[in-house]
Design an enzyme around this catalytic site. Structure first.
Site: not given
Ligand code: CMC
Length: 429
Positions: A307, A364
């Protein structure tokens, strides 16, 4: 709100004081609104990782400590004691309703659950396998054309649109569920409570009657409460930015529904269940799947994990996991998948990759299992999220409209294209 000037920025040897905006709790902000006119510089913050786009008094999150409060009330207390419409009133009006206020809201919403026959025809016109989020977004925007008396920024119009949106999107989402079962669209009864009426329209036979399991009723009410608001997330920010152009509330929320549909946002509940199924079908062990996620080669993510704000367990996820435990034990849902999800969580939470990045289950991760046990097909999971988020979107739209400092949302950019060139005729390219 108290303001003080105690932040400084030095550009080319000249130091400027930047005003600080104080919060009641959580992060204070450094205001950079005049930086461009003062220095010719813009701030750069892709993904708005560090940008407060507004002041808001609706929802507070402390991502490090896993705290979520609506209007100051902890989500755990609301989940335990409240109902979805009561929480909706709280989010929209700022205070918990009295008994009379809640009864009045219940009655008003029940009276408005009927939808115009044109909306039904609109829903029927989509292919049966159309994704319900696309249909919901279209139908929400279309509501403004059927109920023009609720379009406008006056107090009366906004109040009417608030009730119309809570009531009619519930009916539309229930109809979308009904279309999966091939059933005719039955009429709302005007006297049911919100969740009962939603379930009746979604699941009853042609005679319109339905025995609602109290466990399902309570679980659905609770899931809606947990989804009701989450401050400046992607879809809510979309609602605000669209609304900032003075677009009407239906158009703004329709755009928010589009944002919610993405798998990194609300679409993650559908994607998480798909991921569990894919693991089963691939024959991989959960350990092998986690290894693929960490490897990043196939671009797989652990859906329902991570998140932007929570760097600890999502408090909503914790409640959902508890409820899933109870509901699946009682209703006999997909126990094998629940066990797989728990195993995935256990492995991830003890793995350095996830620990280092502070990735925990979010809301989720387990919701799809619950919705499935209640009888909803996978495509309906994100529309159910939208049903829950409706009062949050409405509250933010209203808050923005009432704030005299609201300006049209219009970010800047760092231009990196060609500087200037002359048009080349076709035969010279
Ligand atoms: N699985 C594997 N690696 C992950 C995940 C994940 N679910 N989420 C983040 N990472 C890694 C990402 O690859 C990155 O690694 P590195 O530092 O090596 O490049 C690091 O963690 C930071 O990730 P980010 O994408 O820069 O983080 P963000 O804050 O931009 O993204 C997020 C947040 C929710 C989009 C992301 O965690 C994600 O894609 N999660 C899976 C989708 C998900 O479950 N979404 C629902 C969110 S909660 C309900 C809502 O808001 O709707």
């Amino acid at each position: 709100m108290t303001r003080a000037v105690d932040a400084r920025l030095t550009v080319d040897g000249t130091t400027r004081e930047l005003p600080l905006e104080r919060s009641t709790v959580g992060n204070d902000g450094v205001s950079v609104a005049t930086l461009l006119s003062d220095t010719g510089l813009v701030t750069v913050d892709p993904g708005f990782m560090n940008t407060a786009s507004c002041e808001s008094s609706i929802t507070y999150i402390d991502g490090d400590q896993g705290i979520l409060r609506y209007r100051g009330y902890p989500i755990e207390q609301l989940a335990q004691n409240s109902t979805f419409l009561e929480v909706s009133y709280l989010l929209i009006h700022g205070e918990l309703p009295t008994a009379d206020q809640l009864t009045a809201l219940n009655e008003r919403v029940a009276r408005h659950m009927h939808v115009h026959s044109g909306i039904k025809a609109f829903l029927e016109a989509f292919p049966r396998d159309a994704h319900p989020m696309a249909v919901l977004s279209g139908a929400t925007s279309a509501l403004s054309t059927f109920y023009p008396e609720s379009v406008g920024r006056g107090e009366h119009e906004i109040e009417l649109a608030t009730v119309q949106l809570l009531a009619k999107t519930a009916t539309v989402i229930a109809y979308l569920q009904r279309r999966f079962t091939g059933g005719d669209l039955i009429e709302p009864s005007r006297d049911g409570t919100y969740v009962d009426e939603f379930m009746r329209i979604a699941f009853s036979g042609t005679d319109g009657s339905l025995d609602i399991d109290p466990t399902i009723r309570r679980a659905l009410d609770l899931l809606l409460i947990l989804h009701a608001d989450h401050e400046q997330n992607c879809s809510t920010s979309t609602v605000r930015i669209v609304g900032s152009s003075q677009a009407n509330i239906y158009a703004s929320i329709s755009a928010g529904i589009g944002a919610l549909s993405g798998p990194l946002h609300g679409g993650a509940n559908e994607a998480a269940l798909g991921m569990f199924d894919n693991i089963k079908e691939s024959g991989d062990t959960v350990e092998q799947f986690v290894a693929k996620v960490k490897d990043k080669a196939e671009g797989a993510r652990l859906m329902g994990f991570g998140h932007r704000v929570y760097k600890s367990y999502d408090p909503r996820g914790a409640v959902v996991k508890d409820v899933a435990n109870t509901v699946l034990a009682e209703l006999g849902g997909n126990d094998e998948t629940f066990q797989m999800a728990q195993r995935l969580e256990e492995i991830a939470l003890s793995d350095e990759y996830f620990i280092e990045r502070k990735l925990y289950p979010n809301v989720d991760f387990y919701t799809g299992l619950l919705y499935s046990a209640m009888g909803f097909p996978r495509q309906m999971f994100t529309p159910l999220f939208a049903l829950g988020r409706m009062p949050g979107w409405i509250a933010h739209y209203r808050e923005m409209m009432e704030d005299p400092r609201t300006k049209i949302g219009r970010p800047r950019q760092i231009y990196t294209g060609e500087v200037a060139r002359d048009y080349a005729p076709m035969d010279q390219r």
